[in-house]
Write an enzyme that holds these catalytic residues in place. Structure first.
Site, PDB file in Angstrom:
ATOM      1  CG  HIS A   1      -3.319   6.709   3.228  1.00  0.00           C
ATOM      2  ND1 HIS A   1      -3.662   6.565   4.547  1.00  0.00           N
ATOM      3  CD2 HIS A   1      -3.014   5.463   2.783  1.00  0.00           C
ATOM      4  CE1 HIS A   1      -3.539   5.300   4.901  1.00  0.00           C
ATOM      5  NE2 HIS A   1      -3.161   4.604   3.845  1.00  0.00           N
TER       6      HIS A   1
ATOM      7  CG  ASP B   1      -2.083  -0.875   1.163  1.00  0.00           C
ATOM      8  OD1 ASP B   1      -2.183  -1.643   0.183  1.00  0.00           O
ATOM      9  OD2 ASP B   1      -2.922  -0.819   2.087  1.00  0.00           O
TER      10      ASP B   1
ATOM     11  CG  HIS C   1      -4.392   2.565  -0.938  1.00  0.00           C
ATOM     12  ND1 HIS C   1      -5.244   1.770  -0.204  1.00  0.00           N
ATOM     13  CD2 HIS C   1      -3.491   3.050  -0.030  1.00  0.00           C
ATOM     14  CE1 HIS C   1      -4.890   1.768   1.064  1.00  0.00           C
ATOM     15  NE2 HIS C   1      -3.829   2.548   1.195  1.00  0.00           N
TER      16      HIS C   1
ATOM     17  CG  HIS D   1       2.350  -0.055   4.434  1.00  0.00           C
ATOM     18  ND1 HIS D   1       2.079  -1.036   5.378  1.00  0.00           N
ATOM     19  CD2 HIS D   1       1.200   0.654   4.288  1.00  0.00           C
ATOM     20  CE1 HIS D   1       0.825  -0.910   5.788  1.00  0.00           C
ATOM     21  NE2 HIS D   1       0.277   0.093   5.135  1.00  0.00           N
TER      22      HIS D   1
END
Length: 240
Positions: free
Chosen positions: A111, A56, A107, A202
Site C-alpha cells: 500500500h 480496501d 489493490h 476499509h
C-alpha cells in the site's frame, strides 16, 4: 565546454521532469471534480438501483472475519480490493472471501504510491498481485484500484496489459480516521449514496488509524438500511 555541459545537463533535467509529469498526470483523477470531468468511468458508475460496496486493504485476520460475518447477517456481498502482501500472510482468508460469495480484486502488492516512473516495476507488482489473488482465492480478478486512488501512467498501462479494469469510487465514509464512528461514516457517505454509486470502505486498519475498522463494522447495518429505504441494492462490482 562548460557551457555545453550546462546546457546538456539542463536538457536532461527538463526531459526527466517531463517524464515525471507524464507519469503523474493521471493521478489528478483522484480528485473528484477532475474525475467527473476527465474520466467519469473511473468512479465506477453502475445501474440506477444498485450501489457497489467495496473494501480496501485486506485481508486482515483481525478485522475481515468480523466484516464478513456482518455482511452475512445483512445478506450483502461486496468486492474486496486485496493487498498481495496481506493475502500472502492470510491466504486461507482470501479463499474464504470467495467461498462466502464475495468478489476479489487487486489493490497492489504494497500500500504505497509509486511516485517515480518505472513501468517494469509497476507491471511486475501488479502481475504478482494478480497471480496471488488467482492462486490463493481461486478466482481471477477483474478490477484494480491503486492505493490512495493515485493512478499513475505506469499503473494504468500495467492494469490494462493484465486485463484489469481500473475503478476508484464515487462515495466514501472516511472510515480510516481516528475519530470515525458508525454515524459519521454514514453521514459522510450518505450525500453520494445514490443509484450507480461505488462506495469505498476499509476492512483493515493496516494503513488507517488503529481500530478504525470498528467504525466501518458498525456502519454496515446503517448503510444497508439507508439503501433499502431508498430502493437501492448493495452488492459487488460484478453486479453493478
Amino acid at each position: 565546454m562548460r557551457v555545453r555541459l550546462m546546457r546538456a545537463g539542463a536538457a536532461a533535467l527538463g526531459a526527466a521532469a517531463g517524464v515525471q509529469l507524464l507519469h503523474l498526470a493521471p493521478s489528478v483523477v483522484r480528485l473528484a471534480p477532475a474525475r467527473r470531468l476527465l474520466a467519469p468511468h473511473l468512479s465506477g458508475p453502475g445501474g440506477a438501483h444498485h450501489v457497489a460496496l467495496t473494501f480496501d486493504d485486506g485481508p486482515d485476520p483481525r478485522s475481515t472475519p468480523a466484516v464478513l460475518d456482518a455482511l452475512d447477517g445483512l445478506g450483502v456481498r461486496a468486492t474486496f480490493f486485496l493487498l498481495g502482501s496481506a493475502l500472502e500472510r492470510a491466504p486461507a482468508l482470501g479463499r474464504e472471501l470467495v467461498e462466502r460469495g464475495h468478489e476479489v480484486a487487486v489493490h497492489g502488492w504494497y500500500h504505497r504510491v509509486q511516485w517515480y516512473p518505472a513501468p517494469r516495476r509497476d507491471l511486475r507488482e501488479l502481475r504478482r498481485t494478480t497471480e496471488a489473488v488467482t492462486e490463493f482465492c481461486g478466482a481471477a480478478p477483474r478490477w484494480y484500484r491503486p492505493p490512495y486512488g493515485v493512478l499513475t501512467a505506469g499503473l494504468a498501462l500495467a492494469a490494462r496489459r493484465l486485463g484489469l479494469r481500473t475503478v476508484l469510487w464515487s462515495a466514501w465514509g472516511r472510515d480510516w480516521t481516528a475519530d470515525a464512528t458508525p454515524a459519521s461514516v454514514l453521514a459522510t457517505a450518505r450525500p453520494a449514496l445514490t443509484g450507480g454509486a461505488t462506495l469505498l470502505l476499509h476492512d483493515s486498519d493496516c494503513t488507517s488509524a488503529p481500530d478504525s475498522w470498528r467504525a466501518t463494522l458498525g456502519a454496515l447495518p446503517l448503510l444497508a438500511a439507508h439503501c433499502t429505504r431508498h430502493g437501492l441494492t448493495l452488492g459487488p462490482l460484478r453486479d453493478h
